[in-house]
Each structure stands twice: as C-alpha cells, then as structure tokens.
Write a protein that holds these residues in place. Structure first.
Motif, mmCIF file in Angstrom:
data_model
loop_
_atom_site.group_PDB
_atom_site.id
_atom_site.type_symbol
_atom_site.label_atom_id
_atom_site.label_comp_id
_atom_site.label_asym_id
_atom_site.label_seq_id
_atom_site.Cartn_x
_atom_site.Cartn_y
_atom_site.Cartn_z
ATOM 1 N N GLU A 113 0.821 -1.207 0.000
ATOM 2 C CA GLU A 113 0.000 0.000 0.000
ATOM 3 C C GLU A 113 0.857 1.261 0.000
ATOM 4 O O GLU A 113 0.563 2.227 -0.699
ATOM 5 C CB GLU A 113 -0.953 -0.005 1.210
ATOM 6 N N GLU A 114 1.928 1.260 0.794
ATOM 7 C CA GLU A 114 2.823 2.416 0.804
ATOM 8 C C GLU A 114 3.471 2.607 -0.559
ATOM 9 O O GLU A 114 3.609 3.733 -1.056
ATOM 10 C CB GLU A 114 3.905 2.252 1.871
ATOM 11 N N THR B 265 0.949 4.068 -2.977
ATOM 12 C CA THR B 265 0.675 5.472 -2.679
ATOM 13 C C THR B 265 1.766 6.378 -3.246
ATOM 14 O O THR B 265 1.484 7.405 -3.870
ATOM 15 C CB THR B 265 0.571 5.684 -1.152
ATOM 16 N N GLU C 155 1.052 9.138 -6.344
ATOM 17 C CA GLU C 155 1.291 10.569 -6.167
ATOM 18 C C GLU C 155 2.269 11.098 -7.211
ATOM 19 O O GLU C 155 2.064 12.178 -7.778
ATOM 20 C CB GLU C 155 1.817 10.837 -4.757
ATOM 21 N N TYR D 236 3.739 0.052 -10.632
ATOM 22 C CA TYR D 236 2.368 0.033 -10.115
ATOM 23 C C TYR D 236 1.686 -1.290 -10.487
ATOM 24 O O TYR D 236 1.063 -1.940 -9.645
ATOM 25 C CB TYR D 236 1.568 1.203 -10.692
#
Length: 416
Positions: free
Chosen positions: A64-65, A68, A72, A97
């Motif tokens: 998840e980190e 993120t 961004e 990703y």
C-alpha cells in the motif's frame, strides 16, 4: 524530479523555469522543486528518489505504501506532461504500479483458492461470478488495473527500444531487459487469469530478450533465465492439464506436488485439446524444466569454478522433439527427462563454491534443483490433480446456476 538526464526529444519541465530565472527584488531567488534543465525521461524517472522509495516499500512487502508513492508521483508527472499517458517518464512507474498490484493479488488468500476466471478483460479474462468461482470483484479490478499499467509500460518500452537501437547500444540493452521483465509479469498475470497460452507467449518473449541481451560467452548462465524457463514449463503443464477436460477423481497423495497451490489458483474451464496437443504441451513442459535445470546447474558451476555441467544426454532441448519422442508413451517421455535432470543434479552434487560468500547461494540453487526434480517426476500426477480441481469447479458452478434458476420461496402463514 531530482535527477537530470538530458536525452533529446523529451518534455522539459518549464512550469516554474521562468519564475526561477526572474530577478528577485526582495531577498534570494525562490526555491523551486524543478530545475530549469530537468528533463522528464524514462531514465530520470527510473533513477528518481520517488522510484527508489517505492521499490524499497515493495521489497519490504509494504504494498500500500508503494502504491501510494507511485500514484502521487504519476499524478504529478501527468500534469507536467500535459496529460500524456504514454510519455516515457511514466513507464517505470506504470510497471512498478502494475507489478505491485499483481504481487498483492498473488499473495492474497482469495487468489489462491478462488480460481482465475476473472481479471483483465482486455487481456482475455472472464467476468466475475460471485457464486460460481473466480476472484473477488476487488481483486478482479486490481488485475485489470495491473494489466493496463503493464501493457502501457510495454508499449512505451517497445518504442523507446526501437529509437535507441542504433544510437545507444548500452541504453538499448537496458531497455530490452526492462521490456523482458514486463513480459515476465504480463505472463504471470495471464497465468493467474487462467490464460495459459497467452502466458506462454509472454514468457517466451521474455526468454528471447533475456537470452539475446544477457547471455555472453563470459556469462552464459543467469538466474533470471532459469526463472522464466521454469515459468514456461509450469504454464505448459497447466495448459496440458486444462486440455484434458475430463478424468477420474484422483485420490493419490499430493503433498509433494509443489504445483498444487498454483493449480488451485489457476483452475478454469477446460479447453478441449487433442491427445497429440496435450502430449506436445506436456513434452514441452518437461523440456523447459530440463533447460531450467541446465541453467541452474551451469550457474552453480560458475560459482564453483567449473567449466560446465556434465550431462551425458543431449544438451539441446530441440533434439528432444524427434519422431521417437513424438510417438513415445507419456510416462516414458517423462522418465527420460527425469533421468537427464537427475544427471545434472549428480554432476553438481559435490561442487563447492570458491568463495564463502556464495555458500548460501549455491545451497539454495541445489535445493531448487531438488524441487524441480520432484515437479518433473510428478508431472503426470500433477495433471490429474489440476484436472480434478477443474471438474470440482465446474460442478460448483453448475450447482450455483441451478440454485439461481429456482423460483423464490413463498412464505406460508399457518393459522391455528
């Protein structure tokens, strides 16, 4: 971006350049996040602090980190490139990703037991059936997004590699190997979706690129090549098993079948193949496992200061596909490959690395050879296991369909 790599024909981040150059009457010049000479390129993204931080999260298993950080940075880059979704600076983040989402799905319990009847629609997956199997809707969406990102990165890399082919051979080699890695993960995704033929196609593209750009006379053996050889072998075995389409229940012990988890995850509606096609895929699977063994054995020899793997049988997998093998009984063919694999393991069993730093590596590679030997020995039984899983899944789907067709129950009130 904090890194400056100035190849030509790239977008220049000029959004704040004029402000940086303008004279300041009061105090020092403003600090800007982008240098006036920063160019947005594939290499600038790949060497950026954002990319390295995302990779660090991925290596630590913090999916998840990682996602993120990537999201961004991709949002920021899309603004700077005026919304160009196929700008080269996005490719490293698109790959990262997509592969992170795929790792997340691969590690989920639902993926291991839910089958692979859902996922990337554009990649040939099927719709999610909540009652009849398939991965949960959320994971199906993740697979779709993963495919879209990996495919976008692949498209960009193909164009970049064509442009750099003559101009910069070293850069072209790096791009081709990155493209090979993208094909590997696309193959993983297709295999997870039960699209084994498509997975084999991607894996073979990966193997072709890695063989062309990694193998040299000085360094003929590579672990990444062994990895994709094993993946091709597994996908071929799964395709052969799917092609069987029917069979009797298997009650044999399968604790030693290290393909069991993959089979449970990948079972899907069988595509009927001819007996000859099934045998061809099985034989190809055995050949690829054998090639993987040769690569790992050669790597062990390199680490131990030995010239090559000792193998009395033929060392070219193409020679296995002769007329005799084509007409041979399946068990006999499997036994031949198993015997050749056993010769490889015997030839490296007593080898020891020249450097103490490689002791653990050599030990791990020998363990891998042992595991592949078990897989090769159990290839016939492995097909029966997957066949049974496929039949059970189809039966469950049929039962669910029958339940859906039943009329809704009408409530009855008893007045006494």
């Amino acid at each position: 971006l904090s890194d400056n790599n100035p190849p030509a024909d790239t977008a220049t981040a000029t959004a704040t350049a004029s402000a940086s150059a303008a004279p300041q009457n009061d105090g020092p010049p403003l600090k800007l996040t982008l240098s006036t000479r920063t160019l947005l390129t594939y290499q600038s993204s790949k060497t950026s602090s954002h990319y390295q931080r995302a990779k660090s999260h991925l290596n630590d298993g913090n999916f998840e980190e990682c996602l993120t950080v990537i999201a961004e940075e991709m949002q920021r880059l899309e603004v700077l490139t005026n919304g160009d979704e196929f700008h080269e600076c996005l490719a490293p983040f698109q790959y990262l990703y997509g592969t992170t989402l795929l790792y997340e799905v691969e590690e989920s319990d639902a993926m291991m037991v839910g089958g692979a009847g859902a996922g990337a629609g554009a990649a040939g997956g099927q719709e999610v059936d909540e009652d009849g199997g398939g991965v949960p809707e959320e994971q199906a969406e993740d697979l779709q997004i993963a495919w879209e990102n990996l495919e976008s990165a692949r498209s960009i890399l193909v164009k970049l590699a064509c442009k750099s082919c003559d101009d910069n051979p070293n850069e072209n080699k790096e791009l081709q190997l990155d493209l090979a890695q993208i094909h590997h993960r696309l193959g993983d995704l297709q295999k997870a979706n039960g699209n084994y033929a498509d997975a084999i196609h991607d894996y073979r593209d990966c193997l072709r690129l890695r063989t062309q750009y990694q193998v040299t006379p000085v360094s003929p053996y590579h672990r990444t090549i062994a990895d994709v050889q094993y993946c091709i072998g597994t996908a071929c075995l799964l395709l052969a098993a799917e092609g069987e389409g029917s069979g009797s229940p298997n009650t044999a012990e399968d604790d030693n079948l290290d393909l069991k988890a993959t089979m449970m995850a990948c079972a899907s509606d069988a595509k009927k193949l001819t007996k000859e096609e099934i045998e061809s895929w099985r034989r190809t699977s055995c050949e690829m496992y054998l090639d993987c063994g040769r690569t790992l054995g050669g790597l062990i020899c390199q680490l131990c200061g030995v010239d090559k793997v000792v193998e009395t049988a033929s060392t070219n997998s193409a020679t296995h596909a002769n007329a005799d093998a084509a007409n041979a009984d399946a068990a006999t063919a499997d036994g031949t490959h198993s015997a050749k694999f056993s010769q490889i393991r015997s030839s490296i069993a007593s080898l020891h690395p020249k450097s103490t730093e490689n002791v653990d590596t050599v030990s791990d590679l020998k363990e891998l050879l042992d595991e592949i030997q078990e897989t090769l020995d159990a290839s016939t039984e492995s097909i029966r296991v997957l066949q049974d899983v496929t039949l059970l899944k189809k039966e469950a789907e049929a039962m669910a369909e029958q339940e859906d067709r039943k009329p809704a129950a009408v409530g009855v009130t008893t007045v006494g």
